[in-house]
Design an enzyme around this catalytic site. Sequence first.
Site, PDB file in Angstrom:
ATOM      1  N   SER A  27       7.278   4.788   9.775  1.00  0.00           N
ATOM      2  CA  SER A  27       7.312   3.602   8.911  1.00  0.00           C
ATOM      3  C   SER A  27       5.912   3.034   8.703  1.00  0.00           C
ATOM      4  CB  SER A  27       8.209   2.539   9.535  1.00  0.00           C
ATOM      5  OG  SER A  27       7.500   1.914  10.589  1.00  0.00           O
ATOM      6  N   LYS A  28       5.833   2.087   7.787  1.00  0.00           N
ATOM      7  CA  LYS A  28       4.548   1.458   7.492  1.00  0.00           C
ATOM      8  C   LYS A  28       3.977   0.744   8.718  1.00  0.00           C
ATOM      9  CE  LYS A  28       4.887   1.007   2.517  1.00  0.00           C
ATOM     10  NZ  LYS A  28       4.593   0.229   1.326  1.00  0.00           N
ATOM     11  N   ARG A  29       4.853   0.276   9.567  1.00  0.00           N
ATOM     12  CA  ARG A  29       4.428  -0.465  10.767  1.00  0.00           C
ATOM     13  C   ARG A  29       3.876   0.460  11.850  1.00  0.00           C
ATOM     14  NH1 ARG A  29       3.162  -5.205  11.047  1.00  0.00           N
ATOM     15  NH2 ARG A  29       3.718  -6.126   9.059  1.00  0.00           N
ATOM     16  N   PRO A  50       0.837  -1.200   0.000  1.00  0.00           N
ATOM     17  CA  PRO A  50       0.000   0.000   0.000  1.00  0.00           C
ATOM     18  C   PRO A  50       0.869   1.245   0.000  1.00  0.00           C
ATOM     19  CG  PRO A  50       0.109  -0.942   2.202  1.00  0.00           C
ATOM     20  CD  PRO A  50       0.821  -1.901   1.296  1.00  0.00           C
TER      21      PRO A  50
END
Length: 510
Positions: free
Chosen positions: A262-264, A16
């Site tokens: 970050s994505k996390r 994504p």
Amino acid sequence: MSNNIRVRFAPSPTGPLHIGGVRTALYNYLFAKKHGGTFILRIEDTDQKRYVTNAEKYIIEALNWSGIPFDEGVGKEGKFAPYRQSERKDIYKKHIQTLIDKDWAYYAFDTPEELATQRKQHEAAGKTFSYNQVLRKTLNNSISLSKDEVSKRLDKGDSYVIRFKTPQDETVYLTDIIRGDMKIDTNTLDDKVLFKSDGIPTYHFANIVDDHEMEISHVIRGEEWLPSLALHVMLYKAFEWKAPEFAHLPLLLKPVGKGKLSKRDGDKLGFPVFPLEYTNEKTNEVSRGYREDGYFPEAFINMLAFLGWNPGTEQELFSLEELVAAFSLERVSKSGAKFDLDKTKWFQQQYMKTKSDAELVELFNPYLEPHLGGFMFTDFNTEYRTKVVSLIKERATFVSDLWDLASFFFLPPFEYDPKATKKAWKEDTAEIMQNLKEVVENTHSFTSDSIENNVKEWIKESELGFGKVLMPFRLSLVGSMQGPHVFDIAALIGKEETLSRMNRIIKELD
Ligand code: GLU
């Protein structure tokens, strides 16, 4: 500035789109529109190992939802199609040959095992292995091997990569619109792979070939690509192509302290880092999205615009058109931009306030309908809903907040908040409420003002004190101490319903 402004957003479909990616797309869009230019979407899908099938669709949907559609790109006609790198392999083949012919690139036959051995040997000697100007002479490539040997190996079909022949003892001068001038000593650089052994170009090569072919005038991208700039500039020079101008955008940082967002982080820190909800194809893990969390795209975009840019004035609310007019790369900062959840919600609140009552009713309806099947005291037509929305919208951040703020306009309270009850309901309250009922009963024109006048007059006459009367009155209508002006509530739900709620609280609490 010349009128041939062409910029591109060039994501790799590896998952994504992070909000940092949307910001890159936004700045490209704003820059293009400001200068009457073209905004292009190019999909950089040369890394087969990291390819994710639903990512491209997600990227396009995210741009559309954000309201920053592209002019040229995947799925749209355009002079420079195809816009997916996986469909442009022949173009890259042609150009890599040019570089080889010009002696700017060379074949390297070293196997992964050989390179691993080299790395180990260097490590053992306390050095780092770098495939560079010095070491290339000792490795297996078309610089160290004889012409015959190279032809033989190629004819035999030996596996090879193609590397860039980084010049020795030179300085590369770099200019970045945001970061200013920089210079790099070429002896600190290695010979990057331009073509992999599977015949597919690496990011660097495909990227600069496409930027040239697609006549990109400005490359606006994330700071993480700054270390690649020297190579890109050398590639343009090798081809004798005019390089585009570059602008590297600051990183998005975590809300607290340093560190890249970050994505996390979204799931960890409790806010979305993706524009739209995303389901991981492999793990079925769902990540939150701004759209699904109830943000308006205008609020999302306004918030993103300010993460790394400012207009130099006090103004904070900008429509997309206003952003286009105000935007400039010169006002993009060098330092990282800290994500701020409170500020993000604040933007959403501001856009909530700008919605007309009619718009809000439309948005509220899907949330309201599921509740309207139960017990109702009247038919809630659009006029009624509009009045409700006008009374509560100030308190809402999201459309999904509206039901909680408005439920008592549609249903009588089915319980009384214990804390509020303790405060509002005393021994003499039942009697006070009985008397108040009479005042309400005798208010003939049932508008907020006349109820208020009558009730307040009666309170004064009977020397009761406002809290003693108005707290239980509110509790009877709302079930808690929440909500707008209590007389507005009474007027809107009507005399009959007001009296019925008062009767009910007397019965239940006395
Ligand atoms: N494909 C690169 C990315 O995923 C594009 C970088 C660039 O804009 O040059 O970010």
